[in-house]
Motif scaffolding. Structure first.
Motif, PDB file in Angstrom:
ATOM      1  N   UNK A 256       0.842  -1.191   0.000  1.00 35.91           N
ATOM      2  CA  UNK A 256       0.000   0.000   0.000  1.00 35.91           C
ATOM      3  C   UNK A 256       0.882   1.248   0.000  1.00 35.91           C
ATOM      4  N   UNK A 257       0.324   2.368  -0.333  1.00 31.80           N
ATOM      5  CA  UNK A 257       1.033   3.639  -0.221  1.00 31.80           C
ATOM      6  C   UNK A 257       1.038   4.081   1.250  1.00 31.80           C
ATOM      7  N   UNK A 258       2.080   4.788   1.626  1.00 27.41           N
ATOM      8  CA  UNK A 258       2.206   5.209   3.024  1.00 27.41           C
ATOM      9  C   UNK A 258       1.297   6.382   3.378  1.00 27.41           C
ATOM     10  N   UNK A 259       0.780   7.076   2.371  1.00 20.08           N
ATOM     11  CA  UNK A 259      -0.095   8.217   2.651  1.00 20.08           C
ATOM     12  C   UNK A 259      -1.571   7.841   2.576  1.00 20.08           C
TER      13      UNK A 259
ATOM     14  N   UNK B  75     -10.149 -13.506   9.633  1.00 27.31           N
ATOM     15  CA  UNK B  75      -8.871 -13.794  10.270  1.00 27.31           C
ATOM     16  C   UNK B  75      -8.358 -12.551  10.972  1.00 27.31           C
ATOM     17  N   UNK B  76      -8.011 -12.700  12.231  1.00 30.61           N
ATOM     18  CA  UNK B  76      -7.441 -11.585  12.977  1.00 30.61           C
ATOM     19  C   UNK B  76      -5.933 -11.725  13.020  1.00 30.61           C
ATOM     20  N   UNK B  77      -5.250 -10.581  13.019  1.00 31.20           N
ATOM     21  CA  UNK B  77      -3.807 -10.643  13.043  1.00 31.20           C
ATOM     22  C   UNK B  77      -3.179  -9.327  13.457  1.00 31.20           C
ATOM     23  N   UNK B  78      -1.859  -9.335  13.431  1.00 31.67           N
ATOM     24  CA  UNK B  78      -1.092  -8.147  13.810  1.00 31.67           C
ATOM     25  C   UNK B  78      -0.269  -7.713  12.605  1.00 31.67           C
ATOM     26  N   UNK B  79      -0.478  -6.472  12.177  1.00 29.14           N
ATOM     27  CA  UNK B  79       0.161  -5.951  10.977  1.00 29.14           C
ATOM     28  C   UNK B  79       1.443  -5.202  11.320  1.00 29.14           C
ATOM     29  N   UNK B  80       2.387  -5.280  10.398  1.00 31.13           N
ATOM     30  CA  UNK B  80       3.668  -4.599  10.592  1.00 31.13           C
ATOM     31  C   UNK B  80       4.229  -4.217   9.230  1.00 31.13           C
ATOM     32  N   UNK B  81       4.652  -2.962   9.083  1.00 39.64           N
ATOM     33  CA  UNK B  81       5.296  -2.515   7.853  1.00 39.64           C
ATOM     34  C   UNK B  81       6.736  -3.014   7.838  1.00 39.64           C
ATOM     35  N   UNK B  82       7.151  -3.567   6.706  1.00 41.80           N
ATOM     36  CA  UNK B  82       8.504  -4.099   6.570  1.00 41.80           C
ATOM     37  C   UNK B  82       9.466  -2.963   6.204  1.00 41.80           C
ATOM     38  N   UNK B  83      10.636  -2.989   6.770  1.00 42.24           N
ATOM     39  CA  UNK B  83      11.665  -1.976   6.476  1.00 42.24           C
ATOM     40  C   UNK B  83      11.944  -1.962   4.967  1.00 42.24           C
ATOM     41  N   UNK B  84      11.684  -0.828   4.284  1.00 44.76           N
ATOM     42  CA  UNK B  84      11.837  -0.794   2.825  1.00 44.76           C
ATOM     43  C   UNK B  84      13.265  -0.971   2.332  1.00 44.76           C
ATOM     44  N   UNK B  85      14.260  -0.802   3.198  1.00 38.64           N
ATOM     45  CA  UNK B  85      15.659  -0.969   2.797  1.00 38.64           C
ATOM     46  C   UNK B  85      16.183  -2.373   3.070  1.00 38.64           C
ATOM     47  N   UNK B  86      15.326  -3.251   3.551  1.00 34.86           N
ATOM     48  CA  UNK B  86      15.774  -4.569   3.987  1.00 34.86           C
ATOM     49  C   UNK B  86      15.610  -5.635   2.904  1.00 34.86           C
ATOM     50  N   UNK B  87      16.327  -6.718   3.091  1.00 31.65           N
ATOM     51  CA  UNK B  87      16.185  -7.885   2.215  1.00 31.65           C
ATOM     52  C   UNK B  87      14.800  -8.502   2.385  1.00 31.65           C
ATOM     53  N   UNK B  88      14.259  -8.392   3.601  1.00 30.36           N
ATOM     54  CA  UNK B  88      12.917  -8.913   3.866  1.00 30.36           C
ATOM     55  C   UNK B  88      11.888  -8.217   2.983  1.00 30.36           C
ATOM     56  N   UNK B  89      12.017  -6.900   2.790  1.00 32.25           N
ATOM     57  CA  UNK B  89      11.106  -6.148   1.936  1.00 32.25           C
ATOM     58  C   UNK B  89      11.127  -6.716   0.521  1.00 32.25           C
ATOM     59  N   UNK B  90      12.308  -6.915  -0.022  1.00 31.75           N
ATOM     60  CA  UNK B  90      12.429  -7.434  -1.384  1.00 31.75           C
ATOM     61  C   UNK B  90      11.896  -8.856  -1.484  1.00 31.75           C
TER      62      UNK B  90
ATOM     63  N   UNK C 177       8.325   5.541  -4.567  1.00 33.95           N
ATOM     64  CA  UNK C 177       9.152   5.617  -3.368  1.00 33.95           C
ATOM     65  C   UNK C 177       8.333   5.603  -2.082  1.00 33.95           C
ATOM     66  N   UNK C 178       7.012   5.671  -2.227  1.00 32.35           N
ATOM     67  CA  UNK C 178       6.158   5.804  -1.046  1.00 32.35           C
ATOM     68  C   UNK C 178       5.456   4.500  -0.681  1.00 32.35           C
ATOM     69  N   UNK C 179       5.968   3.385  -1.219  1.00 33.49           N
ATOM     70  CA  UNK C 179       5.306   2.090  -1.060  1.00 33.49           C
ATOM     71  C   UNK C 179       5.681   1.434   0.266  1.00 33.49           C
ATOM     72  N   UNK C 180       4.702   0.824   0.891  1.00 35.55           N
ATOM     73  CA  UNK C 180       4.933   0.022   2.089  1.00 35.55           C
ATOM     74  C   UNK C 180       4.496  -1.411   1.809  1.00 35.55           C
ATOM     75  N   UNK C 181       5.326  -2.353   2.190  1.00 31.24           N
ATOM     76  CA  UNK C 181       4.939  -3.762   2.196  1.00 31.24           C
ATOM     77  C   UNK C 181       4.557  -4.101   3.629  1.00 31.24           C
TER      78      UNK C 181
END
Length: 210
Positions: A69-72, A150-165, A185-189
């Motif tokens: 999603x976009x961060x804004x 389904x209930x869960x806990x959401x977390x934005x992944x660090x965009x500079x990390x290997x996990x993001x890619x 540049x404003x994308x969040x995973x």
């Protein structure tokens, strides 16, 4: 708490095969709810990023849903304030097929009766018309569908990390349509660790999995 191993196979199958879900988020402290239709991919415990596997080294199985999603956006702001989210998935496949058939029927000219006998048969309520068959199949399809919240806990992944890619690649591989949401540049995973499930069957019976 993670999503249990005892989740029904049809729920896991639905998670693996569906393209869209409804994501419910809520702001804090105002508690204003928001629902969004999202592209996603399901990540099973054996395919989670290595760091998440290490977190589950004690034997806890971790199931994730990955979205972009976009961060804004309102949903991202809500997640930043309140990571507790819910997602709804539903079996729309049969209903979609029936809808396509119904559309095809409506666009097909109705032939004129070839005889008085044929016209009388068409007026007979017991006559197995195409419309009657469609309605019968529609009723059966409604009965065969199921949905899961389904209930869960959401977390934005660090965009500079290997996990993001890693998760971005998994999302695009499973659902190429999501590419439009991963540009810029404003994308969040966002990864959602599933924690519990509520499943409703065709007879409106509800089962809970914690």
């Amino acid at each position: 708490m993670s999503c249990p191993d005892s989740l029904p196979e049809h729920v896991l199958s639905l998670l693996k095969t569906s393209k869209y879900l409804h994501l419910a988020t809520c702001s804090k402290p105002e508690c204003i709810p928001s629902v969004s239709l999202m592209n996603y991919t399901y990540i099973s415990p054996e395919k989670v990023f290595v760091a998440d596997k290490e977190k589950g080294a004690t034997g806890e199985r971790r199931h994730y849903i990955i979205m972009a999603t976009q961060r804004d956006t309102e949903k991202y702001e809500n997640i930043a304030q309140n990571p507790e989210v819910s997602v709804l998935i539903h079996d729309w496949v049969t209903a979609k097929k029936l809808s396509l058939r119904k559309s095809s029927m409506s666009n097909t000219p109705t032939p004129e009766p070839q005889s008085a006998a044929a016209a009388a048969a068409a007026q007979n309520p017991d006559h197995p018309s195409r419309l009657l068959n469609l309605l019968q199949e529609l009723n059966q399809s409604e009965l065969s569908q199921m949905s899961a919240t389904l209930r869960g806990r959401a977390e934005a992944v660090d965009p500079s990390s290997e996990e993001f890619r890693y998760y971005e690649e998994a999302l695009l591989k499973a659902n190429p349509d999501a590419g439009v949401y991963t540009k810029g540049q404003n994308v969040a995973v966002v990864k959602v660790r599933l924690e519990s499930a509520k499943v409703s069957d065709r007879e409106n019976n509800t089962s809970f999995y914690d």
